[in-house]
Scaffold this motif. Structure first.
Motif, mmCIF file in Angstrom:
data_model
loop_
_atom_site.group_PDB
_atom_site.id
_atom_site.type_symbol
_atom_site.label_atom_id
_atom_site.label_comp_id
_atom_site.label_asym_id
_atom_site.label_seq_id
_atom_site.Cartn_x
_atom_site.Cartn_y
_atom_site.Cartn_z
ATOM 1 N N GLY A 21 13.843 -53.568 69.365
ATOM 2 C CA GLY A 21 14.584 -52.398 70.052
ATOM 3 C C GLY A 21 15.158 -52.822 71.488
ATOM 4 O O GLY A 21 16.319 -52.397 71.555
ATOM 5 N N ILE A 22 14.672 -53.643 72.096
ATOM 6 C CA ILE A 22 15.338 -54.017 73.385
ATOM 7 C C ILE A 22 16.543 -54.911 73.109
ATOM 8 O O ILE A 22 17.560 -54.859 73.615
ATOM 9 C CB ILE A 22 14.375 -54.876 74.141
ATOM 10 N N ASP A 23 16.322 -55.655 72.013
ATOM 11 C CA ASP A 23 17.717 -56.482 71.614
ATOM 12 C C ASP A 23 18.845 -55.425 71.131
ATOM 13 O O ASP A 23 20.018 -55.804 71.508
ATOM 14 C CB ASP A 23 17.234 -57.388 70.392
ATOM 15 N N ILE A 24 18.415 -54.392 70.489
ATOM 16 C CA ILE A 24 19.528 -53.481 70.059
ATOM 17 C C ILE A 24 20.125 -52.916 71.248
ATOM 18 O O ILE A 24 21.349 -52.705 71.372
ATOM 19 C CB ILE A 24 19.077 -52.370 69.087
ATOM 20 N N LEU A 25 19.378 -52.499 72.246
ATOM 21 C CA LEU A 25 19.785 -51.981 73.522
ATOM 22 C C LEU A 25 20.748 -52.775 74.213
ATOM 23 O O LEU A 25 21.764 -52.324 74.637
ATOM 24 C CB LEU A 25 18.647 -51.499 74.491
ATOM 25 N N GLU A 26 20.494 -54.009 74.322
ATOM 26 C CA GLU A 26 21.253 -55.131 74.965
ATOM 27 C C GLU A 26 22.558 -55.298 74.375
ATOM 28 O O GLU A 26 23.620 -55.604 74.776
ATOM 29 C CB GLU A 26 20.555 -56.314 75.020
ATOM 30 N N LYS A 110 11.652 -53.852 79.800
ATOM 31 C CA LYS A 110 10.761 -55.211 79.602
ATOM 32 C C LYS A 110 9.342 -55.257 80.586
ATOM 33 O O LYS A 110 8.547 -55.767 79.796
ATOM 34 C CB LYS A 110 11.826 -56.270 79.909
ATOM 35 N N GLN A 111 9.594 -54.824 81.672
ATOM 36 C CA GLN A 111 8.563 -54.891 82.293
ATOM 37 C C GLN A 111 7.344 -53.944 81.899
ATOM 38 O O GLN A 111 6.129 -54.276 81.798
ATOM 39 C CB GLN A 111 8.805 -54.543 83.893
ATOM 40 N N GLU A 112 7.633 -52.742 81.586
ATOM 41 C CA GLU A 112 6.742 -51.897 80.898
ATOM 42 C C GLU A 112 6.431 -52.486 79.756
ATOM 43 O O GLU A 112 5.135 -52.259 79.398
ATOM 44 C CB GLU A 112 7.497 -50.518 80.697
ATOM 45 N N ARG A 113 7.068 -52.902 78.616
ATOM 46 C CA ARG A 113 6.530 -53.548 77.493
ATOM 47 C C ARG A 113 5.463 -54.670 77.933
ATOM 48 O O ARG A 113 4.604 -54.677 76.997
ATOM 49 C CB ARG A 113 7.739 -54.005 76.756
ATOM 50 N N LYS A 114 5.865 -55.458 78.669
ATOM 51 C CA LYS A 114 5.020 -56.616 78.870
ATOM 52 C C LYS A 114 3.767 -56.227 79.607
ATOM 53 O O LYS A 114 2.643 -56.708 79.152
ATOM 54 C CB LYS A 114 5.799 -57.299 79.953
ATOM 55 N N GLN A 217 4.479 -46.511 71.913
ATOM 56 C CA GLN A 217 5.224 -45.605 71.030
ATOM 57 C C GLN A 217 5.995 -44.715 71.994
ATOM 58 O O GLN A 217 7.371 -44.410 71.689
ATOM 59 C CB GLN A 217 4.221 -44.684 70.262
ATOM 60 N N GLU A 218 5.541 -44.143 72.892
ATOM 61 C CA GLU A 218 6.218 -43.420 73.949
ATOM 62 C C GLU A 218 7.479 -44.029 74.521
ATOM 63 O O GLU A 218 8.669 -43.507 74.747
ATOM 64 C CB GLU A 218 5.313 -42.730 75.146
ATOM 65 N N MET A 219 7.034 -45.489 74.791
ATOM 66 C CA MET A 219 8.352 -46.206 75.509
ATOM 67 C C MET A 219 9.221 -46.466 74.477
ATOM 68 O O MET A 219 10.606 -46.419 74.842
ATOM 69 C CB MET A 219 7.629 -47.613 75.822
ATOM 70 N N GLU A 220 8.981 -46.833 73.272
ATOM 71 C CA GLU A 220 10.007 -46.864 72.233
ATOM 72 C C GLU A 220 10.615 -45.552 72.066
ATOM 73 O O GLU A 220 11.915 -45.670 71.916
ATOM 74 C CB GLU A 220 9.362 -47.556 70.907
ATOM 75 N N GLU A 221 10.227 -44.530 71.791
ATOM 76 C CA GLU A 221 10.960 -43.207 71.723
ATOM 77 C C GLU A 221 11.825 -43.036 73.003
ATOM 78 O O GLU A 221 13.124 -42.289 72.665
ATOM 79 C CB GLU A 221 9.927 -42.220 71.610
ATOM 80 N N ARG A 222 11.295 -43.504 74.197
ATOM 81 C CA ARG A 222 12.346 -43.263 75.417
ATOM 82 C C ARG A 222 13.550 -44.113 75.234
ATOM 83 O O ARG A 222 14.726 -43.889 75.648
ATOM 84 C CB ARG A 222 11.615 -43.425 76.560
ATOM 85 N N ARG A 223 13.274 -45.401 74.793
ATOM 86 C CA ARG A 223 14.416 -46.426 74.445
ATOM 87 C C ARG A 223 15.362 -45.798 73.444
ATOM 88 O O ARG A 223 16.637 -45.807 73.623
ATOM 89 C CB ARG A 223 13.985 -47.444 74.163
ATOM 90 N N ILE A 224 14.917 -44.998 72.371
ATOM 91 C CA ILE A 224 15.820 -44.491 71.276
ATOM 92 C C ILE A 224 16.632 -43.292 71.885
ATOM 93 O O ILE A 224 17.697 -43.115 71.769
ATOM 94 C CB ILE A 224 14.690 -44.014 70.132
ATOM 95 N N VAL A 225 15.888 -42.373 72.847
ATOM 96 C CA VAL A 225 16.561 -41.224 73.357
ATOM 97 C C VAL A 225 17.609 -41.665 74.280
ATOM 98 O O VAL A 225 18.565 -41.276 74.306
ATOM 99 C CB VAL A 225 15.449 -40.363 73.992
ATOM 100 N N ARG A 226 17.202 -42.718 75.169
ATOM 101 C CA ARG A 226 18.191 -43.230 76.178
ATOM 102 C C ARG A 226 19.428 -43.971 75.527
ATOM 103 O O ARG A 226 20.403 -43.618 75.947
ATOM 104 C CB ARG A 226 17.487 -44.410 76.990
ATOM 105 N N ILE A 227 19.302 -44.688 74.413
ATOM 106 C CA ILE A 227 20.456 -44.995 73.561
ATOM 107 C C ILE A 227 21.296 -44.065 72.990
ATOM 108 O O ILE A 227 22.423 -44.112 72.912
ATOM 109 C CB ILE A 227 19.924 -46.220 72.434
ATOM 110 N N GLY A 228 20.501 -42.926 72.657
ATOM 111 C CA GLY A 228 21.563 -42.003 72.109
ATOM 112 C C GLY A 228 22.346 -40.883 73.174
ATOM 113 O O GLY A 228 23.461 -40.728 73.164
ATOM 114 N N GLU A 229 21.639 -40.906 74.437
ATOM 115 C CA GLU A 229 22.234 -40.266 75.640
ATOM 116 C C GLU A 229 23.378 -41.223 75.830
ATOM 117 O O GLU A 229 24.313 -40.574 76.388
ATOM 118 C CB GLU A 229 21.186 -40.155 76.842
#
Length: 616
Positions: A21-26, A110-114, A217-229
């Protein structure tokens, strides 16, 4: 659905998925960054394109942009600059609102996931330690139980053996009891550790891991929402500039609709109108009867005169043009001495008719040929010593046709009036400053401004004199003045009747320096005028050197512009050889020169003379 309950055993897969997911965002950040670079490059190319086709200052292109079509094109170039600016805005907004923000968010993600996966690994390590402790206590309990069982069996064996002493039996019994006690202790320890492990394991699978996975899961969902925004922002950035781009396009359409073909046609008339009248009808020449031609109107001398060169004006009612100026192309072609020269007379006797009917072999050139020559040729000036070759433009624009000269003079007058107004404003400012200094001496010395005030006043006077000079020329062009003064005539190169020795050979029907026509002098005493002093720019002109001599075979009375009359048997100087057009340029004395037909003279060239050339 919660990852904590459904994916409790998929720790490694979740770790891989979140990294993906992070790779997709980058990857999306990289895409937007390349888009911004494309927008900047496109904007730069658009600006360079608009700059490339902008008219250069103080050039001919700048004059062309007075036409409405060119103005519309210039507006299009300006709008393209604004259009390029909007693409720069797109790049800036995408960079600030998407690229920079997402790059910061990726670092936080990345820090949160870590931290989450660090907590998960820590919980895993803890449960693994508890498991190891349980296994260790279990093995110890098992070992102690086996040892107690062996000790019990050994005691029973010793107790049944009659040969063993009572002390040995007692020792074996005590040993068995110790082993049994150790087994009981191991059992209790194992039971305690087992309960603890079960508790930890329950906490691990039902509390710790679900909580950690829920956060992931919440972190991943926030990532998905952020990329949509970010994708919405990507579209909004484009949408925000669409109205401005639409305005640019509307302005281009408006500029295109402002093109006025009639106005452009009128501008062409104003730019190239000469002010000349079209040539009149060509008179019929009757070759069936010999015609006695009169002495040339524009010859600068009369070979039958008393030694005084004269310039006679014919009796026709058409106006004369000033000397030394270019003529209208068509008039120059129809009346210039470069039309085919007349053939020599049939006999060389003095009674032969000068300029008689042309030989049948010498056909008259059709008028259509003259018009063809007019379309492809340049007008020729046949002023021998009055104009310097390649000279500068006259101050009064006398080299231009009347209408163009009027426009140039009007433009010059307007410029001088603006300069005068500027100097007057400066004078008023200095005067006010001087008044302030007079009232408040501590602010400055009033006398220090006297020199500047005098200088400005002198400039104003010079500019006014200059403006009056150009206004006089302009008034003469527009017909507001009846005629020029004698001094103006002298400055413009008019002939002065008081200086017969300075006559220059220039053709009649010339255009005046202001491009206007002068009325023929009909009063008595005005039939003869002679050349006067010329402007300084003509004073240094040297006469052409003679390259030989010639003898007149026939009498020739020049009637066309630039010709000269000669008498049969007269000897003259050759200053320019026939260039292939049938005319030879000759000189009688210092101030009388012109063209005669080559067939009318016998030429003796001095091969050593400077400038001698042979034209084939």
């Amino acid at each position: 659905m919660s990852w904590g309950t459904e994916l409790w055993d998929q720790f490694d897969n979740l770790e891989k998925h979140t990294q993906w997911g992070i790779d997709i965002l980058e990857k999306y950040i990289k895409f937007v960054k390349e888009r911004t670079e494309i927008e900047l490059s496109y904007a730069k190319q658009l600006r360079n394109l608009a700059k490339k086709y902008q008219p250069k200052k103080n050039s001919k292109e700048e004059e062309e942009y007075r036409y409405t079509a060119c103005k519309a094109f210039l507006s299009t170039l300006n709008e393209m600059n604004d259009y390029a600016g909007q693409h720069e805005v797109i790049s800036e907004n995408m960079t600030s609102n998407i690229t920079v923000e997402l790059a910061r968010y990726v670092q936080e993600l990345k820090q949160e996931r870590k931290s989450y996966f660090h907590d998960g690994r820590k919980a895993q390590q803890h449960i693994e330690i508890c498991w190891k402790q349980l296994e260790s206590s279990k093995r110890r309990f098992e070992r102690d139980c086996k040892e107690a069982d062996r000790a019990q069996q050994y005691f029973e064996k010793m107790d049944a053996d009659i040969n063993v002493t009572k002390a040995d039996v007692e020792k074996a019994r005590q040993q068995a009891q110790v082993r049994h006690q150790m087994a009981e202790d191991s059992k209790a320890d194992y039971s305690s550790i087992l309960q603890k492990f079960n508790h930890e394991q329950h906490e691990y699978y039902y509390t710790h891991i679900p909580n950690i996975f829920q956060k992931i899961q919440e972190m991943e969902e926030r990532r998905i929402v952020r990329i949509g925004e970010s994708m919405k922002t990507y579209a909004e950035v484009d949408r925000q500039v669409i109205p401005i781009i639409g305005k640019c396009l509307d302005e281009i359409v408006k500029a295109a609709e402002s093109i006025d073909q009639k106005n452009d046609s009128q501008l062409v008339i104003e730019a190239y109108k000469s002010g000349f009248e079209p040539p009149g009808d060509i008179e019929f020449e009757d070759y069936t009867q010999p015609m006695k031609r009169t002495v040339s109107d524009n010859s600068l001398s009369n070979f039958r005169g008393e030694g005084k060169p004269e310039l006679k004006f014919g009796g026709k009612s058409k106006g004369k043009l000033w000397p030394f100026i270019k003529k209208n192309k068509l008039m120059s072609l129809l009346t210039s001495p470069h039309q085919p020269p007349p053939p020599p007379p049939a006999s060389a006797s003095p009674s032969a008719v000068p300029n008689g009917p042309q030989s049948p072999k010498q056909q008259k050139e059709p008028l259509s040929h003259r018009f063809n020559e007019f379309m492809v040729s340049k007008p020729k000036i046949h002023c021998f010593r009055s104009l310097k070759r390649g000279g500068a433009t006259p101050e009064d624009f006398s080299n231009l046709p009347p209408e163009q000269r009027r426009k140039k003079l009007q433009q010059k007058v307007d410029e001088l009036n603006k300069e005068i107004q500027k100097e007057m404003d400066q004078r008023d400012a200095i005067t006010k400053m001087k008044d302030v200094y007079l009232k408040n001496p501590q602010m400055g010395d009033p006398a220090s401004l006297d020199h500047k005030l005098t200088e400005v006043s002198q400039n104003i006077e010079k500019l006014r004199l200059e403006a009056q000079k150009f206004e006089a020329w302009l008034a003469e062009v527009e017909g507001r003045l009846p005629a020029r003064s004698e001094q103006a005539r002298r400055q413009s190169g008019m002939f002065d009747a008081q200086n017969p020795a300075t006559v220059n050979s220039c053709a009649q029907d010339r255009e005046s320096p202001d491009g206007s026509y002068t009325e023929e002098q009909s009063q008595e005493g005005e039939g003869k005028v002679l050349a006067t002093d010329f402007d300084d720019e003509f004073d240094e002109e040297e006469p052409l050197p003679a390259i030989g001599t010639c003898k007149a075979l026939y009498t020739f009375e020049g009637q066309n512009e630039g010709t000269i009359s000669v008498a049969e048997g007269e000897t003259l100087y050759v200053i320019e050889e026939d260039k292939g057009d049938g005319w030879t340029r000759i000189r009688r004395n210092e101030d009388e020169e012109g063209y005669v037909p080559t067939s009318y003279v016998e030429v003796y060239l001095d091969k050593n003379a400077k400038g001698a050339k042979t034209y084939i």
